[in-house]
Design a protein around this motif. Structure first.
Motif, PDB file in Angstrom:
ATOM      1  N   UNK A   1      -6.841  -0.847  -6.419  1.00  0.00           N
ATOM      2  CA  UNK A   1      -7.492  -0.772  -5.106  1.00  0.00           C
ATOM      3  C   UNK A   1      -7.163   0.580  -4.488  1.00  0.00           C
ATOM      4  N   UNK A   2      -8.193   1.329  -4.084  1.00  0.00           N
ATOM      5  CA  UNK A   2      -8.005   2.639  -3.486  1.00  0.00           C
ATOM      6  C   UNK A   2      -8.595   2.670  -2.077  1.00  0.00           C
ATOM      7  N   UNK A   3      -8.058   3.578  -1.276  1.00  0.00           N
ATOM      8  CA  UNK A   3      -8.526   3.790   0.092  1.00  0.00           C
ATOM      9  C   UNK A   3      -8.455   2.514   0.921  1.00  0.00           C
ATOM     10  N   UNK A   4      -7.336   1.833   0.795  1.00  0.00           N
ATOM     11  CA  UNK A   4      -7.098   0.607   1.565  1.00  0.00           C
ATOM     12  C   UNK A   4      -5.619   0.502   1.883  1.00  0.00           C
TER      13      UNK A   4
ATOM     14  N   UNK B   1       0.844  -1.211   0.000  1.00  0.00           N
ATOM     15  CA  UNK B   1       0.000   0.000   0.000  1.00  0.00           C
ATOM     16  C   UNK B   1       0.875   1.255   0.000  1.00  0.00           C
ATOM     17  N   UNK B   2       0.658   2.113  -0.979  1.00  0.00           N
ATOM     18  CA  UNK B   2       1.338   3.403  -1.030  1.00  0.00           C
ATOM     19  C   UNK B   2       0.358   4.495  -0.601  1.00  0.00           C
ATOM     20  N   UNK B   3       0.845   5.410   0.243  1.00  0.00           N
ATOM     21  CA  UNK B   3       0.040   6.514   0.736  1.00  0.00           C
ATOM     22  C   UNK B   3       0.562   7.799   0.102  1.00  0.00           C
TER      23      UNK B   3
ATOM     24  N   UNK C   1      -7.739  -6.601   3.202  1.00  0.00           N
ATOM     25  CA  UNK C   1      -7.179  -5.305   3.581  1.00  0.00           C
ATOM     26  C   UNK C   1      -7.827  -4.846   4.884  1.00  0.00           C
ATOM     27  N   UNK C   2      -7.361  -3.694   5.359  1.00  0.00           N
ATOM     28  CA  UNK C   2      -7.899  -3.177   6.618  1.00  0.00           C
ATOM     29  C   UNK C   2      -9.418  -3.069   6.531  1.00  0.00           C
TER      30      UNK C   2
ATOM     31  N   UNK D   1      -3.308   3.580  -2.250  1.00  0.00           N
ATOM     32  CA  UNK D   1      -3.464   2.653  -3.370  1.00  0.00           C
ATOM     33  C   UNK D   1      -2.598   1.419  -3.135  1.00  0.00           C
ATOM     34  N   UNK D   2      -3.114   0.250  -3.533  1.00  0.00           N
ATOM     35  CA  UNK D   2      -2.389  -1.004  -3.353  1.00  0.00           C
ATOM     36  C   UNK D   2      -1.781  -1.433  -4.683  1.00  0.00           C
TER      37      UNK D   2
END
Length: 490
Positions: A116-119, A82-84, A136-137, A95-96
């Motif tokens: 995948x966004x917001x994870x 996951x990149x923030x 994911x979370x 995004x993953x």
């Protein structure tokens, strides 16, 4: 024959959110590298106690690199990342991505966007149906393509966690960090709740299980499997765990992270503890407090202690030793090997300089380096660096010594010589920071001001980092660093 013992941490310094995989008779591990480059530093071990740096899987992060998962499928290896968004990245939302390789040694592919966004906090598993999934979370799940490089469908909520009593003192509920494995007929879902910083008693490890990756998920009657129940314990905020079979084959171990009591400045360090199994097939924590000597896995070598080292910068040991903080793309182009390490200047001062930092897990240590300015408007020096808002140390600009504390230039004007080359030394003795300087070949002079840095940590700054020795070059031109030395003192 007595088995060897070990003490936590098994890998000191700020190495949060460990992800571990067993490959044959070896273990591989990485951890969150956040705003550091290179990122995703890979370590290898045969006994879970002693770890050796091997390589960096991510030379150019696309954002702040959060908790990953390592997976093997059909002889190929994957790291789900996951990149923030960070000020220097092009991302607009968490995004993953995934990278892959034929072996853990690499070479690793470029990151591939899974859409995948917001994870955050991906966890890979192969279901009883033979299909691949990513958790994911939250805890949410999405199906992966057979090659693991794409997704099918959307994220779906699949598990709501285990609720601890409201009177427990935690930071926040924060259901996160899913790690999955299969043992016998059961899939086990290991996750974290309670918040990763905040109160010492906050973070914890919980477990649920199901006969299918599609659920339903049953919470363990033994939850939490691990938690700091008393702030007097040696390790605080224990959580974000991976459970793996041990070297003996029938033993199980848990690798997690935690803050050392009294040393939050060192960040979240890597912890190891044994896991038992209940009669009805639940993993259970064997120890309430994992401070002190613990019995090591069978066949473990004696635990290696922290050692001194010198770096003459004849080679560039990025990843293994040095990483940039908050780098821009192509940050390594600032570096050149020329009678030492020449670093092109960046930013108006230490905070914006993307300094080169190294991790330490020692309570007391000294660092020293020779600093030479190679530009009329250059500034360079030696710091203890937390982030761009919090650091201390000293630098030179050719006219005077600049003294830093609390992330600012102090009012103190140290009577150091107006020199373009000085040797600098910093000692951190259990949070008491003392500096020295000298002209090459001269006598060491103690800096007149000492600093106390026990508050340089995540709960003060709201930033999950650590206080690290660092070299900085700011202004214009460049700075040459020679003969860096690191010495643990006790």
């Amino acid at each position: 024959m007595l088995r060897p013992t070990f003490v936590n941490p098994v890998l000191g310094g700020d190495r949060p959110d460990p992800a571990v995989i067993k490959v044959g008779d070896e273990y591989w591990m990485t951890y969150s590298s956040f705003e550091s480059a290179p990122g995703l530093l890979l370590y290898r071990s045969r006994d879970l106690v002693n770890w050796t740096y091997e390589c960096a899987a991510l030379p150019e992060p696309l954002g702040s690199t959060f908790a990953v998962d390592i997976a093997e499928h059909d002889g190929r290896f994957f790291i789900y990342i996951p990149f923030i968004p960070a000020p220097w990245s092009e991302l607009e939302a968490p995004a993953v991505f995934v990278i892959h390789a034929d072996s853990m040694e690499g070479p690793w592919s470029q990151p591939i966007d899974l859409g995948i966004r917001w994870a955050i906090d991906p966890g890979h598993v192969v279901g009883e149906d033979g299909r691949r999934y990513l958790f994911v979370n939250g805890i949410r799940r999405i199906r992966l393509t057979d090659d693991g490089l794409g997704t099918i469908g959307e994220l779906q909520q699949v598990y709501d966690g285990w609720r601890y009593p409201d009177e427990w003192i935690t930071e926040a509920y924060a259901l996160e960090g899913p790690k999955l494995f299969r043992r016998g007929e059961w899939f086990y879902l290991v996750s974290a709740v309670g918040g990763t910083a905040g109160p010492a008693t906050g973070h914890m490890v919980i477990v649920a299980r199901s006969r299918s990756v599609h659920g339903p998920w049953e919470n363990s009657p033994h939850n939490p499997v691990a938690r700091t129940t008393d702030a007097a314990h040696a390790w605080w905020s224990r959580g974000h765990a991976t459970m793996v079979p041990g070297p003996a084959g029938d033993d199980w171990w848990m690798v997690s992270h935690g803050y050392e009591n009294g040393y939050r400045t060192l960040g979240r360090q890597i912890l190891l503890e044994p896991i038992g199994w209940s009669g009805d097939g639940w993993p259970v924590g064997a120890l309430d407090d994992i401070g002190g000597e613990l019995e090591a896995p069978a066949g473990a070598a004696s635990q290696r202690a922290s050692t001194a080292f010198a770096d003459d910068f004849s080679t560039l040991r990025l990843g293994e030793r040095w990483t940039f903080h908050a780098p821009s793309p192509g940050e390594a182009s600032r570096l050149a090997l020329d009678d030492g390490l020449v670093v092109a200047a960046k930013g108006a001062g230490p905070g914006g300089s993307s300094p080169l930092a190294l991790l330490t897990g020692d309570h007391t240590y000294e660092v020293e380096v020779d600093v030479e300015l190679l530009g009329e408007e250059a500034e360079g020096g030696l710091l203890l660096f937390f982030n761009d808002r919090l650091f201390c140390g000293m630098g030179i600009d050719g006219e005077r010594m600049r003294s830093y504390s609390g992330g600012h230039v102090t009012h103190w004007r140290e009577p150091a010589p107006a020199s373009r080359r000085l040797q600098l030394r910093i000692r951190n003795d259990q949070h008491i920071v003392t500096g020295w300087y000298r002209e090459p070949g001269g006598e060491w002079v103690r800096h007149a001001i000492r600093y106390e840095t026990s508050g340089y940590h995540a709960n003060t700054m709201g930033d999950l980092l650590s206080l690290r020795p660092a070299l900085y070059a700011a202004g214009t031109g460049s700075v040459r660093f020679r003969d860096f030395r690191y010495r643990p003192l006790r």
